[in-house]
Enzyme design. Structure first.
Site, PDB file in Angstrom:
ATOM      1  N   VAL A  20       0.876  -1.163   0.000  1.00 29.18           N
ATOM      2  CA  VAL A  20       0.000   0.000   0.000  1.00 29.18           C
ATOM      3  C   VAL A  20       0.913   1.213   0.000  1.00 29.18           C
ATOM      4  O   VAL A  20       1.644   1.459   0.960  1.00 29.18           O
ATOM      5  CB  VAL A  20      -0.923   0.009   1.238  1.00 29.18           C
ATOM      6  CG1 VAL A  20      -1.795   1.244   1.236  1.00 29.18           C
ATOM      7  CG2 VAL A  20      -1.764  -1.264   1.278  1.00 29.18           C
ATOM      8  N   ASP A  21       0.905   1.932  -1.091  1.00 23.18           N
ATOM      9  CA  ASP A  21       1.788   3.078  -1.225  1.00 23.18           C
ATOM     10  C   ASP A  21       1.223   3.995  -2.291  1.00 23.18           C
ATOM     11  O   ASP A  21       0.320   3.618  -3.033  1.00 23.18           O
ATOM     12  CB  ASP A  21       3.195   2.617  -1.614  1.00 23.18           C
ATOM     13  CG  ASP A  21       4.280   3.585  -1.166  1.00 23.18           C
ATOM     14  OD1 ASP A  21       3.978   4.789  -1.033  1.00 23.18           O
ATOM     15  OD2 ASP A  21       5.411   3.143  -0.950  1.00 23.18           O
ATOM     16  N   THR A  22       1.760   5.183  -2.361  1.00 26.59           N
ATOM     17  CA  THR A  22       1.327   6.125  -3.396  1.00 26.59           C
ATOM     18  C   THR A  22       2.297   6.088  -4.559  1.00 26.59           C
ATOM     19  O   THR A  22       3.455   5.712  -4.413  1.00 26.59           O
ATOM     20  CB  THR A  22       1.284   7.564  -2.852  1.00 26.59           C
ATOM     21  OG1 THR A  22       2.598   7.939  -2.429  1.00 26.59           O
ATOM     22  CG2 THR A  22       0.310   7.691  -1.705  1.00 26.59           C
TER      23      THR A  22
END
Length: 62
Positions: A20-22
Site C-alpha cells: 500500500v503506497d502512493t
C-alpha cells in the site's frame, strides 16, 4: 564473505504480499510479470491525484 545461499525452493509458496503506497506506475515495463495482479485504487475525494515522485514504484520493485 560467502556467496552461497541455501534456501527451500518452495519458500513463500502460497503466500501473498500487499503493498500500500502512493505513486505506483503500474504500466512500468519492469512489472510485466505482475501485470494482472497489480490493483490500483484511488481513495481521493479530489479525483485522480498524480504523485510525481512515484515512491510506490520503488517500493514495489524491491
Amino acid at each position: 564473505g560467502s556467496t552461497s545461499y541455501i534456501y527451500d525452493t518452495s519458500a513463500g509458496s502460497g503466500t501473498y504480499a500487499y503493498i500500500v503506497d502512493t505513486g505506483i506506475i503500474t504500466s512500468h515495463n519492469g512489472f510485466n510479470w505482475a501485470a494482472n495482479d497489480i490493483i490500483s485504487k484511488s481513495y481521493s475525494n479530489y479525483g485522480t491525484v498524480l504523485d510525481i515522485f512515484a515512491p510506490g514504484t520503488s517500493v514495489l520493485s524491491s
